[in-house]
Design an enzyme around this catalytic site. Structure first.
Site, PDB file in Angstrom:
ATOM      1  N   ASN A   9       0.874  -1.178   0.000  1.00 55.09           N
ATOM      2  CA  ASN A   9       0.000   0.000   0.000  1.00 55.09           C
ATOM      3  C   ASN A   9       0.909   1.225   0.000  1.00 55.09           C
ATOM      4  OD1 ASN A   9      -1.777   2.052   0.563  1.00 55.09           O
ATOM      5  ND2 ASN A   9      -2.428   1.253   2.551  1.00 55.09           N
ATOM      6  N   LYS A  11       0.167   4.241  -0.306  1.00 62.92           N
ATOM      7  CA  LYS A  11      -0.461   5.412   0.335  1.00 62.92           C
ATOM      8  C   LYS A  11      -0.199   6.676  -0.487  1.00 62.92           C
ATOM      9  CE  LYS A  11      -0.345   3.087   4.780  1.00 62.92           C
ATOM     10  NZ  LYS A  11      -0.216   3.178   6.233  1.00 62.92           N
ATOM     11  N   HIS A  94      -9.706   1.098   4.922  1.00 64.91           N
ATOM     12  CA  HIS A  94      -8.434   1.281   5.633  1.00 64.91           C
ATOM     13  C   HIS A  94      -8.660   2.193   6.852  1.00 64.91           C
ATOM     14  CE1 HIS A  94      -4.340   2.376   6.580  1.00 64.91           C
ATOM     15  NE2 HIS A  94      -3.960   1.315   5.903  1.00 64.91           N
ATOM     16  N   GLU A  96      -6.979   4.505   8.050  1.00 64.81           N
ATOM     17  CA  GLU A  96      -6.711   5.932   7.802  1.00 64.81           C
ATOM     18  C   GLU A  96      -7.926   6.589   7.154  1.00 64.81           C
ATOM     19  OE1 GLU A  96      -3.041   5.332   5.718  1.00 64.81           O
ATOM     20  OE2 GLU A  96      -2.091   4.729   7.595  1.00 64.81           O
ATOM     21  N   GLU A 166      -5.651  -5.250  10.502  1.00 62.20           N
ATOM     22  CA  GLU A 166      -4.656  -4.230  10.799  1.00 62.20           C
ATOM     23  C   GLU A 166      -4.992  -3.553  12.124  1.00 62.20           C
ATOM     24  OE1 GLU A 166      -2.610  -2.890   6.934  1.00 62.20           O
ATOM     25  OE2 GLU A 166      -4.364  -1.630   7.179  1.00 62.20           O
ATOM     26  N   GLY A 172       2.284   1.845  11.008  1.00 63.30           N
ATOM     27  CA  GLY A 172       3.252   2.919  10.892  1.00 63.30           C
ATOM     28  C   GLY A 172       3.960   3.255  12.188  1.00 63.30           C
ATOM     29  N   SER A 213       3.086  -2.446  10.409  1.00 66.10           N
ATOM     30  CA  SER A 213       4.533  -2.572  10.600  1.00 66.10           C
ATOM     31  C   SER A 213       5.080  -3.951  10.219  1.00 66.10           C
ATOM     32  CB  SER A 213       4.936  -2.188  12.028  1.00 66.10           C
ATOM     33  OG  SER A 213       4.556  -0.845  12.302  1.00 66.10           O
TER      34      SER A 213
HETATM   35  P1  PGA Z   1       2.590   0.004   7.742  1.00 63.22           P
HETATM   36  O1  PGA Z   1       1.140   0.257   7.065  1.00 63.22           O
HETATM   37  O2  PGA Z   1       3.110  -1.274   7.160  1.00 63.22           O
HETATM   38  O3  PGA Z   1       3.407   1.204   7.356  1.00 63.22           O
HETATM   39  O4  PGA Z   1       2.361  -0.104   9.216  1.00 63.22           O
HETATM   40  C1  PGA Z   1       0.266  -0.809   6.831  1.00 63.22           C
HETATM   41  C2  PGA Z   1      -1.020  -0.274   6.243  1.00 63.22           C
HETATM   42  O5  PGA Z   1      -1.490   0.767   6.690  1.00 63.22           O
HETATM   43  O6  PGA Z   1      -1.605  -0.879   5.324  1.00 63.22           O
END
Ligand code: PGA
Length: 256
Positions: A9, A11, A94, A96, A166, A172, A213
């Site tokens: 992803n 982003k 997601h 976010e 997640e 992150g 992560s």
């Molecule tokens: P990350 O993000 O691997 O940077 O923690 C995962 C995601 O949000 O899909």
């Protein structure tokens, strides 16, 4: 046997130029790996070009979001028909988008239906906050998200889906759920909820990724877990080396 699926992803991190370079690098890096499905999810603006670069490769393309309407006065939005032919997957729900853009369970369900109508596989993200985790609410909350996302879908549609578990507190942050905890929530909470709603055969067919992560160092351990079918990867998908290593480590963990 469920085929492992590792999705990057990207982003809001890549310009068109960066996206193309990353796509080319991943294409070369995974060219000999058959048994792990590799997906990259660039920003909308780069999807068409990345899809062209990856057309004859093993790498699939996904979008990061979609609107559920087929067309209309929705400034800035992208309809599922606009993605048709360019992507095989689309991330929805997601955390976010849920946190910053007001995405609800109801939207996730509408988006899942809209994507399926165009033959695009949704990657449905679910996961609890740190507070919910600490209060012991993970199973109820995540199970609820799963049920809401699937409302009105058929057995056959559900069997082809991908979920991404997640935990919000792991995205992150450098914190990962332990592979045993991720395995338990994926198996008991998510696959278990699908089994309650759609039966065991459907539950055994869906693929469920871990996200938060995940990186080149911890993916091997995660992929040793029987319920974890892959990863949705943010930060570690932004360099060719770490992402390709994750695909290779997945193959190694699964003895592929
Ligand atoms: P990350 O993000 O691997 O940077 O923690 C995962 C995601 O949000 O899909």
């Amino acid at each position: 046997m469920r085929k492992p699926i590792i999705a990057g992803n990207w982003k809001m991190h890549t310009t068109l130029k960066e996206a193309l370079a990353l796509a080319r690098g991943v294409r070369t890096g995974v060219q000999d790996i058959d048994d792990v499905e590799t997906v990259v999810c660039p920003p909308f603006i780069s999807i068409a070009a990345v899809s062209e670069v990856l057309a004859a490769s093993r790498v699939e393309v996904g979008a990061q979001d979609v609107h559920w309407e087929q067309k209309g006065a929705f400034t800035g939005e992208i309809a599922p028909g606009m993605l048709e032919g360019l992507v095989s997957y689309c991330i929805i729900g997601h955390s976010e988008r849920r946190a910053y853009f007001g995405e609800t369970d109801e939207w996730v369900n509408k988006k899942a239906k809209a994507l399926l109508a165009y033959g695009i596989t949704p990657i449905i993200c679910v996961g609890e906050s740190l507070e919910q985790n600490q209060n012991g609410e993970t199973d109820a909350f995540v199970g609820g998200q799963v049920g809401a996302a699937l409302a009105g879908l058929t057995d056959e549609q559900v069997a082809g889906l991908v979920f991404a578990y997640e935990p919000i507190w792991a995205i992150g942050t450098g914190l990962t759920a332990t592979s045993a905890d991720a395995n338990r929530i994926i198996g008991l909470t998510i696959r278990g909820r699908v089994a309650e709603l759609y039966g065991e055969a459907t539950a055994q067919a869906i693929r469920i990724q871990y996200g938060g992560s995940a990186n080149a160092k911890n993916i091997y351990e995660l992929m040793l877990q029987p319920e974890i079918d892959g990863a949705l990867v943010g930060g570690a998908s932004l360099t060719v080396e770490s992402f390709v290593t994750m695909i290779k480590e997945t193959a190694r963990a699964r003895g592929l």
